[in-house]
Design a protein around this motif. Structure first.
Motif, PDB file in Angstrom:
ATOM      1  N   SER A 449      38.368  32.452  52.453  1.00  0.00           N
ATOM      2  CA  SER A 449      39.503  32.257  51.547  1.00  0.00           C
ATOM      3  C   SER A 449      39.194  32.805  50.161  1.00  0.00           C
ATOM      4  O   SER A 449      40.053  33.416  49.509  1.00  0.00           O
ATOM      5  CB  SER A 449      39.850  30.762  51.454  1.00  0.00           C
ATOM      6  N   PHE A 450      37.957  32.608  49.698  1.00  0.00           N
ATOM      7  CA  PHE A 450      37.537  33.105  48.384  1.00  0.00           C
ATOM      8  C   PHE A 450      37.610  34.628  48.335  1.00  0.00           C
ATOM      9  O   PHE A 450      38.156  35.209  47.385  1.00  0.00           O
ATOM     10  CB  PHE A 450      36.110  32.621  48.103  1.00  0.00           C
ATOM     11  N   ARG A 451      37.097  35.280  49.383  1.00  0.00           N
ATOM     12  CA  ARG A 451      37.108  36.747  49.425  1.00  0.00           C
ATOM     13  C   ARG A 451      38.543  37.281  49.550  1.00  0.00           C
ATOM     14  O   ARG A 451      38.897  38.288  48.935  1.00  0.00           O
ATOM     15  CB  ARG A 451      36.252  37.233  50.602  1.00  0.00           C
ATOM     16  N   GLN A 452      39.369  36.609  50.344  1.00  0.00           N
ATOM     17  CA  GLN A 452      40.761  37.037  50.489  1.00  0.00           C
ATOM     18  C   GLN A 452      41.510  36.948  49.166  1.00  0.00           C
ATOM     19  O   GLN A 452      42.282  37.853  48.814  1.00  0.00           O
ATOM     20  CB  GLN A 452      41.465  36.167  51.540  1.00  0.00           C
ATOM     21  N   ALA A 453      41.276  35.849  48.444  1.00  0.00           N
ATOM     22  CA  ALA A 453      41.957  35.671  47.159  1.00  0.00           C
ATOM     23  C   ALA A 453      41.570  36.767  46.174  1.00  0.00           C
ATOM     24  O   ALA A 453      42.426  37.298  45.445  1.00  0.00           O
ATOM     25  CB  ALA A 453      41.618  34.296  46.585  1.00  0.00           C
ATOM     26  N   LEU A 454      40.287  37.120  46.146  1.00  0.00           N
ATOM     27  CA  LEU A 454      39.840  38.174  45.231  1.00  0.00           C
ATOM     28  C   LEU A 454      40.384  39.541  45.644  1.00  0.00           C
ATOM     29  O   LEU A 454      40.777  40.354  44.791  1.00  0.00           O
ATOM     30  CB  LEU A 454      38.313  38.211  45.188  1.00  0.00           C
ATOM     31  N   LEU A 455      40.427  39.821  46.946  1.00  0.00           N
ATOM     32  CA  LEU A 455      40.967  41.099  47.416  1.00  0.00           C
ATOM     33  C   LEU A 455      42.449  41.231  47.084  1.00  0.00           C
ATOM     34  O   LEU A 455      42.915  42.302  46.664  1.00  0.00           O
ATOM     35  CB  LEU A 455      40.752  41.233  48.927  1.00  0.00           C
ATOM     36  N   LEU A 456      43.204  40.147  47.263  1.00  0.00           N
ATOM     37  CA  LEU A 456      44.644  40.187  46.998  1.00  0.00           C
ATOM     38  C   LEU A 456      44.950  40.304  45.507  1.00  0.00           C
ATOM     39  O   LEU A 456      45.992  40.866  45.130  1.00  0.00           O
ATOM     40  CB  LEU A 456      45.311  38.928  47.556  1.00  0.00           C
ATOM     41  N   SER A 457      44.047  39.769  44.670  1.00  0.00           N
ATOM     42  CA  SER A 457      44.284  39.802  43.218  1.00  0.00           C
ATOM     43  C   SER A 457      43.584  40.961  42.527  1.00  0.00           C
ATOM     44  O   SER A 457      43.638  41.061  41.298  1.00  0.00           O
ATOM     45  CB  SER A 457      43.820  38.484  42.595  1.00  0.00           C
ATOM     46  N   GLY A 458      42.921  41.832  43.304  1.00  0.00           N
ATOM     47  CA  GLY A 458      42.208  42.951  42.701  1.00  0.00           C
ATOM     48  C   GLY A 458      40.979  42.530  41.939  1.00  0.00           C
ATOM     49  O   GLY A 458      40.607  43.181  40.947  1.00  0.00           O
ATOM     50  N   GLY A 459      40.353  41.427  42.364  1.00  0.00           N
ATOM     51  CA  GLY A 459      39.125  40.968  41.714  1.00  0.00           C
ATOM     52  C   GLY A 459      39.353  40.101  40.496  1.00  0.00           C
ATOM     53  O   GLY A 459      38.419  39.846  39.736  1.00  0.00           O
ATOM     54  N   ASN A 460      40.569  39.602  40.297  1.00  0.00           N
ATOM     55  CA  ASN A 460      40.895  38.767  39.141  1.00  0.00           C
ATOM     56  C   ASN A 460      40.572  37.301  39.443  1.00  0.00           C
ATOM     57  O   ASN A 460      41.229  36.670  40.266  1.00  0.00           O
ATOM     58  CB  ASN A 460      42.376  38.926  38.790  1.00  0.00           C
ATOM     59  N   GLY A 462      41.096  34.832  37.646  1.00  0.00           N
ATOM     60  CA  GLY A 462      42.150  33.948  37.147  1.00  0.00           C
ATOM     61  C   GLY A 462      43.108  33.485  38.219  1.00  0.00           C
ATOM     62  O   GLY A 462      43.837  32.504  38.028  1.00  0.00           O
ATOM     63  N   THR A 463      43.092  34.180  39.356  1.00  0.00           N
ATOM     64  CA  THR A 463      43.985  33.801  40.447  1.00  0.00           C
ATOM     65  C   THR A 463      43.703  32.400  40.970  1.00  0.00           C
ATOM     66  O   THR A 463      44.593  31.744  41.509  1.00  0.00           O
ATOM     67  CB  THR A 463      43.869  34.822  41.607  1.00  0.00           C
ATOM     68  N   LEU A 471      46.051  24.253  41.304  1.00  0.00           N
ATOM     69  CA  LEU A 471      45.893  23.470  40.074  1.00  0.00           C
ATOM     70  C   LEU A 471      46.059  21.977  40.353  1.00  0.00           C
ATOM     71  O   LEU A 471      45.331  21.146  39.796  1.00  0.00           O
ATOM     72  CB  LEU A 471      46.922  23.925  39.033  1.00  0.00           C
ATOM     73  N   GLY A 472      47.030  21.636  41.200  1.00  0.00           N
ATOM     74  CA  GLY A 472      47.222  20.231  41.558  1.00  0.00           C
ATOM     75  C   GLY A 472      46.002  19.653  42.258  1.00  0.00           C
ATOM     76  O   GLY A 472      45.604  18.508  41.981  1.00  0.00           O
ATOM     77  N   ILE A 473      45.390  20.438  43.141  1.00  0.00           N
ATOM     78  CA  ILE A 473      44.196  19.966  43.854  1.00  0.00           C
ATOM     79  C   ILE A 473      43.026  19.801  42.893  1.00  0.00           C
ATOM     80  O   ILE A 473      42.279  18.813  42.961  1.00  0.00           O
ATOM     81  CB  ILE A 473      43.831  20.927  44.995  1.00  0.00           C
ATOM     82  N   TYR A 474      42.875  20.770  41.961  1.00  0.00           N
ATOM     83  CA  TYR A 474      41.802  20.637  40.969  1.00  0.00           C
ATOM     84  C   TYR A 474      42.039  19.410  40.080  1.00  0.00           C
ATOM     85  O   TYR A 474      41.087  18.763  39.627  1.00  0.00           O
ATOM     86  CB  TYR A 474      41.704  21.901  40.114  1.00  0.00           C
TER      87      TYR A 474
END
Length: 504
Positions: A449-460, A462-463, A471-474
């Motif tokens: 999930s971490f790698r997918q999130a970075l790939l989808l956001s272009g390495g951002n 902040g995603t 944010l709710g979970i955090y």
């Protein structure tokens, strides 16, 4: 109405002759290992994992789930008769159950525990039926960033709400994440932490790790124990509670059902926490709190009800969110993965027969347990007469034969041996293997999930804080941290006041 139709589908699966047989086997094995102090559902499920590969996935999970909630019943027997909890969640039952046995009321104590467990489990199953689909619909909206936050929440709550030292639990979780990273990188295919060994390219086998830690490790630990099982000398009579007993216990059973259900849903909740919370609640609301610890039937009914209710409702985060809340459910999570099934919000739509079949089997299993535990208590008690050397020999045989039968790889035998010694050392030094296994199971999901999130956001990066669900979970994690700190401060201040009173 849709849930009722889905449940009808589940009963169609559960009433298949093969599944009925495995429900029965599961609850009988669960009750038996609950009676035997020191074995427990975690070690038993780890030992039986290899045997499930030849079964249909639904049949396998139905049996393993039966072992889990069946052990909650079995642990009550020795808690009441011997003041010796067969399962950690049954420790609270010793407070009043054993006192009832000394007063010649062991039968009603066991009877009310069986009835309360049945009611608590049934209430939780109804909650599962109606809450799980709603939660699944919400969870379908989870993206990679939300799943990262969810996995972090699961790991945090497991380490902070479990038993033992928080620092030790965090250390075990970190070790579990490291072990999960052994093998090939899921994106680039680059070897990681293999140290040049081709045997590690595919990573460590979950079954070998689990059977080493919980199977062989538990066996080695039990070999050191010099305690021998006590002999039951008194006969158990009049197991069915009287009307007066039911009147005294009815409120405790009602409160324990709902309290256990709520605690079981929480990642990190479980039988130990729910039984302790129920006992504290019953003592607080009682008109005669002084009778607790002296044979109060509500002190048996409440914790036993909450215990079984929580063990059932814990399947909600496992099946709907893909988030195992304790070591036993981590093994069930691993069993599903080994069968090619990924627990999560899409399980209900993609594998409805498995999801609803498991839930329906719980209705049947709880009814079987009620029928078995009332008239057959005396038979289960006789298991305490089995010589430990026989159990140890059979367990070691099952461990090594079972692991080798999976892939016929001698390397897995070494993995079992290494993790068996590690599990034994952890027992001796006060480290809990639960967070390690949970992190080992959740680690690959967290990384993917971490790698997918970075790939989808272009390495951002902040995603990870830009998603409202994440944010709710955090926010939940922050609240949990604050409450944990406040609870620690309160306990220290209370201990200080007690110390000052003693000095005076």
């Amino acid at each position: 109405m849709e849930s009722i139709n889905d449940l009808a589908l589940g009963f169609g699966v559960a009433f298949e002759p093969t599944n009925l047989l495995y429900v029965f086997l599961g609850v009988v094995i669960g009750t038996a290992i609950g009676v035997l102090p020191g074995l427990g559902p975690t070690a038993t499920i780890a030992l039986l994992l290899p045997l499930t590969f030849s079964l249909d996935p639904a049949t396998a999970i139905i049996m393993l789930a039966g072992i889990y909630y069946g052990s909650m019943y079995g642990g009550t027997i020795t808690s009441v008769l011997l003041r010796l909890p067969g399962e950690a969640a049954s420790v609270v039952t010793t407070f009043d159950g054993y006192q009832m046995a000394r007063q010649g009321r062991a039968g009603p104590a066991l009877g009310i525990a069986a009835v309360g467990s049945f009611i608590g489990g049934t209430v939780s199953i109804f909650g599962l039926v109606f809450l799980a689909p709603v939660l699944a619909d919400v969870a379908v909206a989870f993206g990679p960033t939300a799943y990262v936050a969810l996995m972090v929440l699961g790991l945090f709550l497991i380490t902070s709400l479990g038993t033992g030292s928080t620092l030790k639990a965090l250390a075990m979780a970190a070790l579990g994440l490291f072990l999960a990273a052994v093998g090939q990188d899921p994106v680039t295919g680059t070897p990681r932490f293999t140290f040049g060994s081709s045997n590690l390219l595919d990573g460590l086998d979950f079954v070998a790790v689990a059977m080493g830690l919980f199977g062989l490790g538990e066996i080695l630990h039990n070999l050191e124990q010099s305690e021998t099982a006590q002999t039951i000398k008194t006969k158990i009579r009049h197991i069915w509670p009287t009307r007066a007993d039911f009147t005294k216990a009815s409120g405790a059973i009602t409160r324990g059902s709902f309290l256990g259900f709520i605690i079981g849903i929480l990642p990190g909740g479980g039988g130990v926490i729910s039984s302790l919370a129920s006992y504290g609640l019953e003592k607080r609301v009682s008109k005669n709190p002084s009778e607790f610890g002296r044979g109060a039937i509500a002190g048996v009914a409440g914790p036993e009800t909450a215990n079984n209710a929580s063990s059932t409702s814990a399947f909600i985060p496992l099946l709907v969110l893909g988030l195992p809340s304790n070591a036993v459910l981590a093994l069930l999570f691993g069993a599903l993965l080994l069968h090619g099934i990924t627990p999560g919000p899409r399980l209900i739509t993609q594998q409805p027969e498995l999801f609803w079949g498991v839930i329906a089997s719980m209705f049947i299993g709880n009814l079987m347990l009620l029928i078995l535990n009332i008239p057959l208590v005396g038979i289960f008690v006789q298991l305490l007469r089995v010589r430990p050397v026989i159990l140890v020999t059979l367990s070691i045989l099952v461990v090594f034969v079972g692991v080798f039968s999976i892939s016929n790889d001698p390397f897995d035998m070494w993995v079992v041996l290494v993790f068996g010694i590690l599990g034994w050392l952890m027992k001796k030094t006060g480290f809990d293997a639960g967070p390690l296994v949970l992190a080992f199971v959740l680690g690959p999901i967290l990384e993917t999930s971490f790698r997918q999130a970075l790939l989808l956001s272009g390495g951002n990066f902040g995603t990870f804080v830009g998603d409202p669900i994440a944010l709710g979970i955090y926010g939940i994690i922050v609240v949990a941290v604050v409450l944990s700190v406040l609870r620690s401060i309160w306990h220290r201040q209370r201990a200080g006041r007690v110390g000052e009173t003693i000095d005076v």
